[in-house]
Design a protein around this motif. Sequence first.
Motif, short mmCIF file in Angstrom:
data_model
loop_
_atom_site.label_atom_id
_atom_site.label_comp_id
_atom_site.label_asym_id
_atom_site.label_seq_id
_atom_site.Cartn_x
_atom_site.Cartn_y
_atom_site.Cartn_z
N ALA A 16 12.66 23.76 67.63
CA ALA A 16 12.35 25.57 68.72
C ALA A 16 13.21 25.46 69.44
CB ALA A 16 11.17 24.87 68.36
N GLN A 17 13.49 24.20 69.41
CA GLN A 17 14.82 23.81 70.60
C GLN A 17 16.06 24.33 69.87
OE1 GLN A 17 15.35 20.49 72.48
NE2 GLN A 17 16.02 21.40 74.46
N ASP A 18 16.29 23.94 68.65
CA ASP A 18 17.83 24.68 68.55
C ASP A 18 17.86 25.98 67.96
OD1 ASP A 18 18.97 22.09 68.14
OD2 ASP A 18 17.74 21.18 65.73
N ALA A 19 16.86 26.20 67.47
CA ALA A 19 16.70 28.04 67.38
C ALA A 19 16.29 28.71 68.93
CB ALA A 19 15.34 28.17 66.54
N LYS A 20 16.08 27.79 69.39
CA LYS A 20 16.35 28.54 71.31
C LYS A 20 14.90 29.43 71.14
CE LYS A 20 21.19 28.52 72.32
NZ LYS A 20 21.33 27.70 72.07
N ARG A 21 14.10 29.64 70.73
CA ARG A 21 12.57 29.44 70.45
C ARG A 21 11.17 28.78 70.96
NH1 ARG A 21 13.95 31.21 64.87
NH2 ARG A 21 11.89 30.29 64.38
N LEU A 22 11.78 27.77 71.74
CA LEU A 22 10.74 26.77 72.30
C LEU A 22 9.79 27.56 73.35
CD1 LEU A 22 10.26 23.78 72.83
CD2 LEU A 22 11.95 23.60 74.38
N ALA A 23 9.88 28.64 74.11
CA ALA A 23 9.13 28.74 74.86
C ALA A 23 8.22 30.01 74.30
CB ALA A 23 9.78 30.27 75.80
N ARG A 24 8.65 30.45 73.27
CA ARG A 24 7.77 31.67 72.26
C ARG A 24 6.76 30.24 70.89
NH1 ARG A 24 7.94 35.98 68.49
NH2 ARG A 24 5.51 36.17 67.26
N VAL A 25 7.43 29.79 70.53
CA VAL A 25 6.89 28.33 69.33
C VAL A 25 5.74 27.68 70.37
CG1 VAL A 25 7.09 26.40 68.40
CG2 VAL A 25 8.43 28.40 67.67
N ARG A 26 6.20 27.36 71.96
CA ARG A 26 5.17 27.12 72.74
C ARG A 26 3.82 27.89 72.78
NH1 ARG A 26 4.72 25.62 79.22
NH2 ARG A 26 3.33 23.89 78.99
N GLU A 27 4.20 29.39 73.29
CA GLU A 27 3.05 30.05 73.29
C GLU A 27 2.29 29.94 72.04
OE1 GLU A 27 2.54 34.71 74.16
OE2 GLU A 27 4.12 33.89 75.11
N ASP A 28 3.05 30.61 71.11
CA ASP A 28 2.42 30.67 69.71
C ASP A 28 1.61 29.48 69.30
OD1 ASP A 28 3.57 33.19 69.18
OD2 ASP A 28 4.99 32.41 68.15
N PHE A 29 2.00 28.28 69.66
CA PHE A 29 0.81 26.97 68.90
C PHE A 29 -0.15 26.46 69.65
CE2 PHE A 29 0.45 22.37 68.64
CZ PHE A 29 0.07 22.06 67.48
N GLY A 30 0.00 27.07 71.75
CA GLY A 30 -1.17 27.49 72.21
C GLY A 30 -2.20 28.07 71.78
N ASP A 31 -1.59 29.09 71.53
CA ASP A 31 -2.64 30.15 70.99
C ASP A 31 -3.29 29.68 69.74
OD1 ASP A 31 -1.79 32.20 72.84
OD2 ASP A 31 -0.82 32.89 71.50
N PHE A 32 -2.54 29.01 68.78
CA PHE A 32 -3.30 28.63 67.60
C PHE A 32 -4.37 27.21 67.83
CE2 PHE A 32 -4.08 24.97 63.91
CZ PHE A 32 -4.37 25.53 63.57
N VAL A 33 -3.89 26.75 68.87
CA VAL A 33 -4.97 25.99 69.71
C VAL A 33 -6.34 25.94 70.34
CG1 VAL A 33 -5.31 23.55 71.48
CG2 VAL A 33 -2.94 23.98 69.50
N ALA A 34 -5.76 27.26 70.65
CA ALA A 34 -7.01 27.75 71.39
C ALA A 34 -8.29 28.80 70.91
CB ALA A 34 -6.88 28.88 72.29
N ALA A 35 -7.77 29.26 68.81
CA ALA A 35 -8.35 30.12 68.21
C ALA A 35 -9.00 28.69 67.16
CB ALA A 35 -7.83 30.22 67.00
N ILE A 36 -8.43 27.50 67.27
CA ILE A 36 -9.71 26.16 66.21
C ILE A 36 -10.15 25.97 67.83
CG2 ILE A 36 -9.44 23.91 66.35
CD1 ILE A 36 -7.72 25.41 64.14
N ASP A 37 -10.25 26.26 68.93
CA ASP A 37 -11.22 25.47 69.91
C ASP A 37 -12.50 26.87 70.27
OD1 ASP A 37 -10.22 23.65 70.78
OD2 ASP A 37 -9.37 24.03 72.44
N GLU A 38 -12.12 27.82 70.11
CA GLU A 38 -12.83 29.32 70.05
C GLU A 38 -13.61 29.02 68.34
OE1 GLU A 38 -10.41 32.24 71.74
OE2 GLU A 38 -10.11 31.44 72.75
N VAL A 39 -12.77 29.20 67.82
CA VAL A 39 -13.60 29.28 66.46
C VAL A 39 -14.20 27.67 65.50
CG1 VAL A 39 -13.68 30.55 64.34
CG2 VAL A 39 -12.33 31.56 66.33
N PRO A 40 -14.64 27.49 65.62
CA PRO A 40 -15.21 26.28 65.17
C PRO A 40 -15.26 26.52 63.94
CG PRO A 40 -17.71 26.93 66.95
CD PRO A 40 -15.98 27.82 66.41
N GLU A 41 -15.65 27.32 63.53
CA GLU A 41 -15.56 27.37 61.57
C GLU A 41 -14.24 27.23 61.40
OE1 GLU A 41 -18.56 29.23 63.39
OE2 GLU A 41 -17.19 29.79 63.31
#
Length: 80
Positions: A16-41
């Motif tokens: 992500a750092q090499d591609a200069k997309r660190l902020a976007r990757v961090r945000e998307d990963f955070g969204d994924f973690v939130a989805a895991i927390d919100e949807v136990p299934e």
Amino acid sequence: MAVAHRVYARALFDAAQDAKRLARVREDFGDFVAAIDEVPELDALLRNPQLDPRAKAAALDDVLGGADQLIRNFLLVTVE
């Protein structure tokens, strides 16, 4: 944290750092973690060792929608 976790996390961070997309990757990963927390299934599906990795990949594909390609690839590799 297990060694494998650190290796994968570092690889994603470096890519992500090499591609200069660190902020976007961090945000998307955070969204994924939130989805895991919100949807136990979803969490249960991804943790199920008896489920075919292709089924997990299909579920991830639906959840990830417009996520950055680095996150998509990272998560798809981890479910294999």
